[in-house]
Design a protein around this motif. Sequence first.
Motif, PDB file in Angstrom:
ATOM      1  N   GLN A   1      67.713   2.331  48.646  1.00 44.28           N
ATOM      2  CA  GLN A   1      65.915   2.331  48.303  1.00 44.28           C
ATOM      3  C   GLN A   1      65.363   3.312  48.962  1.00 44.28           C
ATOM      4  O   GLN A   1      64.106   3.599  48.446  1.00 44.28           O
ATOM      5  CB  GLN A   1      65.820   1.029  49.142  1.00 44.28           C
TER       6      GLN A   1
ATOM      7  N   GLU B   1      60.354   0.009  56.514  1.00 44.84           N
ATOM      8  CA  GLU B   1      59.600  -0.410  55.888  1.00 44.84           C
ATOM      9  C   GLU B   1      61.064  -1.372  55.001  1.00 44.84           C
ATOM     10  O   GLU B   1      61.021  -3.008  54.336  1.00 44.84           O
ATOM     11  CB  GLU B   1      58.511   0.020  54.614  1.00 44.84           C
ATOM     12  N   ILE B   2      61.453  -0.438  55.008  1.00 45.52           N
ATOM     13  CA  ILE B   2      63.146  -0.942  54.215  1.00 45.52           C
ATOM     14  C   ILE B   2      63.766  -2.196  55.206  1.00 45.52           C
ATOM     15  O   ILE B   2      63.807  -3.236  54.121  1.00 45.52           O
ATOM     16  CB  ILE B   2      63.550   0.570  54.007  1.00 45.52           C
TER      17      ILE B   2
ATOM     18  N   THR C   1      62.232  -4.933  54.004  1.00 45.33           N
ATOM     19  CA  THR C   1      62.587  -6.265  53.062  1.00 45.33           C
ATOM     20  C   THR C   1      63.437  -6.511  52.847  1.00 45.33           C
ATOM     21  O   THR C   1      64.236  -7.748  52.639  1.00 45.33           O
ATOM     22  CB  THR C   1      62.398  -4.858  52.476  1.00 45.33           C
TER      23      THR C   1
ATOM     24  N   LYS D   1      64.182  -9.778  55.196  1.00 41.62           N
ATOM     25  CA  LYS D   1      64.158 -10.796  54.407  1.00 41.62           C
ATOM     26  C   LYS D   1      63.949 -11.611  53.297  1.00 41.62           C
ATOM     27  O   LYS D   1      64.686 -12.430  52.693  1.00 41.62           O
ATOM     28  CB  LYS D   1      61.822 -10.552  54.275  1.00 41.62           C
ATOM     29  N   ASP D   2      64.663 -10.344  52.358  1.00 44.96           N
ATOM     30  CA  ASP D   2      65.007 -10.735  51.461  1.00 44.96           C
ATOM     31  C   ASP D   2      66.865 -12.080  51.505  1.00 44.96           C
ATOM     32  O   ASP D   2      67.235 -12.700  50.990  1.00 44.96           O
ATOM     33  CB  ASP D   2      65.890  -9.452  50.281  1.00 44.96           C
TER      34      ASP D   2
END
Length: 178
Positions: free
Chosen positions: A58, A68-69, A72, A75-76
């Motif tokens: 990513q 941020e990665i 993310t 959260k996924d």
Amino acid sequence: MKEYPTKDIAEIVGISAQKVRSYAQALEKAGYAITRNDRGFRIFTDNDVPLFQEMKKQSSETGMNVGEIALTLLKDQNNHSEPVNSEAVTPMQNEVTTPDLPQIEDDRYQLLLDEINTLKQLIEKQQKYIDDRIEQQRDLKYIELLRKSQEVKKADLELAASQEKEKKKGFFSRFFNI
């Protein structure tokens, strides 16, 4: 489950060890618990490898920053009901305790004071040496001037004595140089 140090994860994923540390810090800030050994170094498991591979992917594809990665990805993972990490239940037990910060600062301060005192003693010793050398040179010049002064006085006395001797000679002896 196999455990890996930072350099092994770096080789497996194909990134630098510094990048692994950067990813790990971002993951920890996002709430992912990474196991640490008794010396405080991160220890990675087989569960961490896909996460680091996805972060690498990513990072190169999206250009997002690692923080941020990490958010993310975590959260996924939570949305898919996958366990984040077995150590995530008790993140506080994995934290390395640091010694008392004021005590460290006091020790550093004392160390600096000791070093300053050592340097001060060295400077005083050097200054004494310089003062002694100046005094020796001054004394040598003073002695040299005294010697020259004595030589001049001796020459003056010899001249005065010869002039006195000339005065004592009679008129004819001075006239005929007898």
